[in-house]
Design a protein around this motif. Structure first.
Motif, PDB file in Angstrom:
ATOM      1  N   LYS A   1       0.847  -1.210   0.000  1.00  0.00           N
ATOM      2  CA  LYS A   1       0.000   0.000   0.000  1.00  0.00           C
ATOM      3  C   LYS A   1       0.887   1.267   0.000  1.00  0.00           C
ATOM      4  O   LYS A   1       2.035   1.254  -0.384  1.00  0.00           O
ATOM      5  N   LEU A   2       0.310   2.384   0.466  1.00  0.00           N
ATOM      6  CA  LEU A   2       1.004   3.674   0.366  1.00  0.00           C
ATOM      7  C   LEU A   2       1.752   4.092   1.637  1.00  0.00           C
ATOM      8  O   LEU A   2       2.633   4.942   1.580  1.00  0.00           O
ATOM      9  N   ALA A   3       1.394   3.518   2.760  1.00  0.00           N
ATOM     10  CA  ALA A   3       1.964   3.972   4.030  1.00  0.00           C
ATOM     11  C   ALA A   3       3.498   3.939   4.067  1.00  0.00           C
ATOM     12  O   ALA A   3       4.125   4.915   4.488  1.00  0.00           O
ATOM     13  N   PRO A   4       4.155   2.840   3.620  1.00  0.00           N
ATOM     14  CA  PRO A   4       5.625   2.841   3.662  1.00  0.00           C
ATOM     15  C   PRO A   4       6.242   3.966   2.832  1.00  0.00           C
ATOM     16  O   PRO A   4       7.261   4.542   3.216  1.00  0.00           O
ATOM     17  N   PHE A   5       5.611   4.299   1.704  1.00  0.00           N
ATOM     18  CA  PHE A   5       6.116   5.393   0.881  1.00  0.00           C
ATOM     19  C   PHE A   5       5.950   6.732   1.596  1.00  0.00           C
ATOM     20  O   PHE A   5       6.791   7.625   1.463  1.00  0.00           O
TER      21      PHE A   5
END
Length: 266
Positions: free
Chosen positions: A246-250
């Motif tokens: 998903k987007l959280a690590p980015f």
């Protein structure tokens, strides 16, 4: 030494152009650390962006032909229905904003301090999109994308007019909130990037034409092909990765990059 710099920056461009982490921010930081600045460096960045665009065309050429009405893309019995009107609806808001505010963005907002702020704000938007996206996407594939969703992504894309915000970060967030799956939002982002990046880099290249010299041809070609090859691999890898992490690590990565900017640039 310049050839080594070209390879390094080509790798950076290829890895970050379509990931939601701000390729502009990375190029500014790495170029600063390598002491590669000035008008030739700006022209070089334009050239390697063209390499990234070519990689998208290479990956999605069947879909592009379908969108242009040249040949219908098929997977099994399914015929691609994503049309050029979806793409146009998605890029019109960004195009209008770019025309109206181009000079202001280049002269006022294109600063390291702006990049730090937008890296953080963009990361927060991505976390918000993950939190408040619909529980079940209504567009699991590109052929399920509606005109309303395309327009919503286009409006979010306007955030990317500000350097450091990341076009893919803005459009991915908008796609999720509009009801697209992660993979669909990513694919729509990549395809929509082609006309936008081609127009923007074409304009910049025309204005920087005087800085293209035969002596610098090895530098530009090395950066171009490095960016193309790395972007080609990165796009395919990212499409597999985005559904898993998903987007959280980015978003958290962007916060770390903003901190590095604060240390080394500001």
């Amino acid at each position: 030494m310049e050839i080594i710099i070209a390879i390094i920056l080509g790798i950076v461009e290829g890895l970050t152009e379509f990931a939601p982490v701000s390729s502009t921010g990375h190029l500014i930081l790495v170029a600063h650390l390598l002491e590669f600045t000035g008008e030739k460096a700006k022209t070089f960045e334009i050239i390697i962006q063209l390499g990234s665009i070519l990689a998208v065309v290479f990956v999605f050429w069947r879909r592009i032909l379908s969108i242009l009405g040249i040949k219908k893309w098929q997977k099994g019995e399914e015929v691609g229905t994503l049309s050029i009107f979806h793409i146009a609806i998605g890029i019109i808001p960004f195009g209008i904003g770019g025309v109206l505010f181009y000079d202001f963005i280049k002269e006022v907002l294109f600063r390291s301090g702006t990049v730090v702020i937008t890296l953080i704000i963009g990361g927060l938007l991505m976390l918000a999109a993950e939190k408040w996206k619909p529980h079940k996407p209504t567009a699991e594939t590109l052929d399920q994308v509606t005109y309303r969703q395309a327009f919503a992504v286009g409006m979010f894309q306007c955030f990317a007019l500000v350097p450091g915000f990341s076009r893919s970060g803005a459009t991915l967030s908008g796609g999720l909130l509009a009801g697209m799956s992660h993979k669909t939002a990513s694919e729509f982002t990549f395809i929509m990037a082609i006309p936008i990046m081609a127009a923007a880099t074409g304009k910049d290249l025309f204005e920087s034409w005087n800085y293209l010299t035969p002596q610098d041809l090895p530098l530009f070609l090395t950066g171009f092909f490095t960016a193309f090859i790395v972007a080609l691999l990165a796009i395919k890898f990212f499409l597999q990765l985005i559904n898993k992490i998903k987007l959280a690590p980015f978003a958290y990565y962007r916060f770390g990059l903003a901190f590095l900017f604060w240390i080394f640039i500001l």
